[in-house]
Design an enzyme around this catalytic site. Structure first.
Site, PDB file in Angstrom:
ATOM      1  CD  GLU A   6      12.209   3.615  -0.681  1.00 43.23           C
ATOM      2  OE1 GLU A   6      11.225   3.363   0.034  1.00 43.23           O
ATOM      3  OE2 GLU A   6      12.596   2.852  -1.556  1.00 43.23           O
ATOM      4  N   GLY A  14       9.334   7.703   5.841  1.00 46.07           N
ATOM      5  CA  GLY A  14       8.576   7.675   7.085  1.00 46.07           C
ATOM      6  C   GLY A  14       8.770   8.822   8.045  1.00 46.07           C
ATOM      7  N   GLY A  71       9.081  10.908   1.471  1.00 45.50           N
ATOM      8  CA  GLY A  71       8.015  11.473   0.639  1.00 45.50           C
ATOM      9  C   GLY A  71       7.503  12.718   1.334  1.00 45.50           C
ATOM     10  NE  ARG A  72       3.659  11.861   6.349  1.00 47.39           N
ATOM     11  CZ  ARG A  72       2.436  11.379   6.154  1.00 47.39           C
ATOM     12  NH1 ARG A  72       1.417  12.199   6.047  1.00 47.39           N
ATOM     13  NH2 ARG A  72       2.214  10.086   6.085  1.00 47.39           N
ATOM     14  CB  CYS A 121     -23.145  14.449  -1.332  1.00 49.33           C
ATOM     15  SG  CYS A 121     -23.520  15.712  -2.538  1.00 49.33           S
TER      16      CYS A 121
HETATM   17  N1  LLP Z   1       8.830   4.129   0.627  1.00 45.18           N
HETATM   18  C1  LLP Z   1       7.798   3.262   0.608  1.00 45.18           C
HETATM   19  C2  LLP Z   1       8.027   1.894   0.177  1.00 45.18           C
HETATM   20  C3  LLP Z   1       6.530   3.692   0.999  1.00 45.18           C
HETATM   21  O1  LLP Z   1       5.518   2.837   0.976  1.00 45.18           O
HETATM   22  C4  LLP Z   1       6.327   5.032   1.406  1.00 45.18           C
HETATM   23  C5  LLP Z   1       5.001   5.506   1.808  1.00 45.18           C
HETATM   24  C6  LLP Z   1       7.428   5.907   1.399  1.00 45.18           C
HETATM   25  C7  LLP Z   1       8.671   5.407   1.016  1.00 45.18           C
HETATM   26  C8  LLP Z   1       7.318   7.354   1.789  1.00 45.18           C
HETATM   27  O2  LLP Z   1       6.932   7.496   3.107  1.00 45.18           O
HETATM   28  P1  LLP Z   1       6.877   8.981   3.774  1.00 45.18           P
HETATM   29  O3  LLP Z   1       8.293   9.495   3.852  1.00 45.18           O
HETATM   30  O4  LLP Z   1       6.025   9.812   2.918  1.00 45.18           O
HETATM   31  O5  LLP Z   1       6.298   8.740   5.103  1.00 45.18           O
HETATM   32  N2  LLP Z   1      -1.348   8.254   2.363  1.00 45.18           N
HETATM   33  C9  LLP Z   1      -0.764   8.262   3.682  1.00 45.18           C
HETATM   34  C10 LLP Z   1       0.697   7.879   3.657  1.00 45.18           C
HETATM   35  C11 LLP Z   1       0.943   6.549   3.018  1.00 45.18           C
HETATM   36  C12 LLP Z   1       2.396   6.223   2.947  1.00 45.18           C
HETATM   37  C13 LLP Z   1       2.619   5.075   2.035  1.00 45.18           C
HETATM   38  N3  LLP Z   1       3.989   4.733   1.840  1.00 45.18           N
HETATM   39  C14 LLP Z   1      -0.966   9.638   4.298  1.00 45.18           C
HETATM   40  O6  LLP Z   1      -1.561  10.492   3.655  1.00 45.18           O
HETATM   41  O7  LLP Z   1      -0.581   9.865   5.429  1.00 45.18           O
END
Ligand code: LLP
Length: 452
Positions: free
Chosen positions: A311, A269, A313-314, A382
């Protein structure tokens, strides 16, 4: 989304590329007006590989992985970093995770299959999802994934049955919905009570009561708890709040059920800078806040320090990734806006259309010039909502220029589509002056390959 709702007061900022600060991949440089990443000329690369093209700064990716690990391990030695594959996955990324000692969050069968195909150790995989299929669960349990994060009692029964059939005991976490309202886009809030995810902590003590069901289920072993409060979060106090609630919950479960669970996964997050003026917390700030929160809460509730996971991601992959496009068409609507059409769009980056996301664009072959024009970068699909950048500054655009959109490393490739028969872009990793195609461009044959 409504284009009219965009920030029309946006002024040319006169900044050149290198003044965009946190938005840039770490190795970004400008030489003779060209943008270089990883020592590779983006204009030349676009010519060689064609556009649209995803490019990753490999040194930046590796650096972020190491920074995450050291930020946590130096403060809290019993910790692990789990990369959320949903943000970005291909085989090269899986290899990098293994090389850098990161765990993997897999939220679908294909993500796990990719990990296994690369020889990634299944014990380091954490399997997520609110409705994992029978097949996904069976494949994961058979492969021996380290942890399955269970989301419901229905799933508990399913996992217990499959593990029994396979003659194994599956280690699991319960996903807890802690009731924390993170300050982010509604679609990516996940920890509030109104969520499809997990066992709600409120609602008449639902999660706590369900622990009894988990303990009674055969062929599974409860190892700990998980929560994930949302994505693109800047306010670290939400993480502190979640950590506090989770530790309190864990301490109570341990006390009242007579358990000694000692694993806690606080999810992902952490937000990133999409725009030059964004000021997200650093990885170190995030580590400091979460580890301190867990320590303080453990002291308060008399719980020994659990093994701690996060965890991201981004925050690992967004900034190292950029997308290159070629300008094909321009259309000026006096007093409305200037549309600059690129050879991609919502098929390679759905985030602007879906969340109203905002990105910083530059012209890679004019990277030393100030961004004196305000344009809307639209795609070739489109739909009127097919935009990647709305009303943002850029250098004076001309047909044939190479546009670089920054911070597209997360949730762009993994959410891409082939809308309008658009083959998905190739992915190139650049480092030390070398460019490696790590995912080839999709072909028309690929698009038809499954048709019978
Ligand atoms: N762990 C779980 C259980 C998650 O559902 C997610 C993201 C993460 C970790 C990683 O979160 P991050 O560190 O990336 O914020 N498609 C959306 C984001 C969806 C996130 C879904 N879950 C976007 O493009 O902003």
């Amino acid at each position: 989304m409504s284009l009219a709702a965009s920030d029309r007061s946006k002024q040319p900022d006169n900044r050149t590329t290198m003044e965009l600060g946190k938005v840039l991949p770490k190795t970004a440089e400008v030489h003779d007006g060209h943008l270089f990443i990883g020592g590779v000329d983006m204009v030349e690369l676009a010519k060689q590989q064609g556009t649209a093209l995803y490019v990753f700064d490999q040194a930046d990716l590796e650096d972020r992985m190491r920074t995450f690990r050291s930020a946590f391990e130096s403060r809290y030695p019993n910790s692990g970093i789990i990369f959320a594959s949903k943000a970005f996955q291909n085989k090269e990324m899986v290899r990098l995770l293994a090389q850098e000692g990161l765990y993997m969050d897999s939220s679908g069968g294909g993500e796990l299959a990719c990990a296994l195909a690369c020889g990634y150790d299944p014990k380091n995989v954490f399997l997520h999802g609110n409705n994992k299929t029978e097949r996904e669960l069976r494949e994961a349990i058979e492969a021996g994934v380290g942890r399955i994060i269970i989301d419901s009692r229905i799933e508990l029964a399913r996992i217990s049955r499959i593990a029994g059939e396979l003659g194994v005991v599956q280690p699991i976490y319960m996903r807890i919905t802690p009731g924390v309202e993170a300050d982010t886009h509604d679609y990516i809030i996940t920890g509030s009570e109104d969520s499809k995810f997990g066992f709600t902590i409120g609602m008449d003590d639902f999660a706590f009561r369900c622990v009894a069901d988990v303990l009674a289920a055969p062929h599974v072993e409860l190892k700990g708890f998980h929560c994930h409060i949302g994505s693109q979060i800047f306010d670290l106090s939400s993480f502190r709040e979640a950590a506090f609630i989770m530790v309190e919950f864990m301490a109570r479960v341990n006390r009242e059920y007579g358990l000694a669970l000692d694993e806690l996964d606080l999810g992902g997050g952490l937000g990133i800078a999409y725009k030059a003026e964004d000021n997200p917390p650093s990885i170190d700030d995030f580590a400091e806040m979460t580890t301190t929160a867990v320590r303080d809460a453990c002291a308060q509730f008399g719980l020994p320090l659990p093994r701690l996971y996060v965890e991201p991601g981004r925050s690992l992959v967004a900034n190292p990734g950029v997308t290159l496009y070629t300008i094909g068409i321009m259309k000026t609507l006096p007093d409305i806006r200037k549309y600059v059409a690129i050879d991609g769009g919502m098929s390679d980056n759905i985030r602007t259309a879906l969340y109203g996301a905002s990105y910083e664009p530059v012209i890679a072959n004019k990277a030393d010039q100030p961004r004196t024009e305000i344009i809307t970068l639209c795609g070739k699909h489109c739909e009127s909502g097919d935009v990647v950048v709305v009303d943002m500054p850029i250098q004076t655009p001309e047909v044939g220029d190479i546009v670089c959109v920054f911070c597209t490393g997360a949730y762009c490739y993994t959410m891409s589509s082939t809308y309008n028969g658009q083959p998905r872009p190739a992915i190139v990793f650049v480092k030390d002056g070398e460019a490696r195609v790590v995912t080839r461009r999709e072909t028309y044959e690929d698009l038809m390959a499954r048709d019978l």
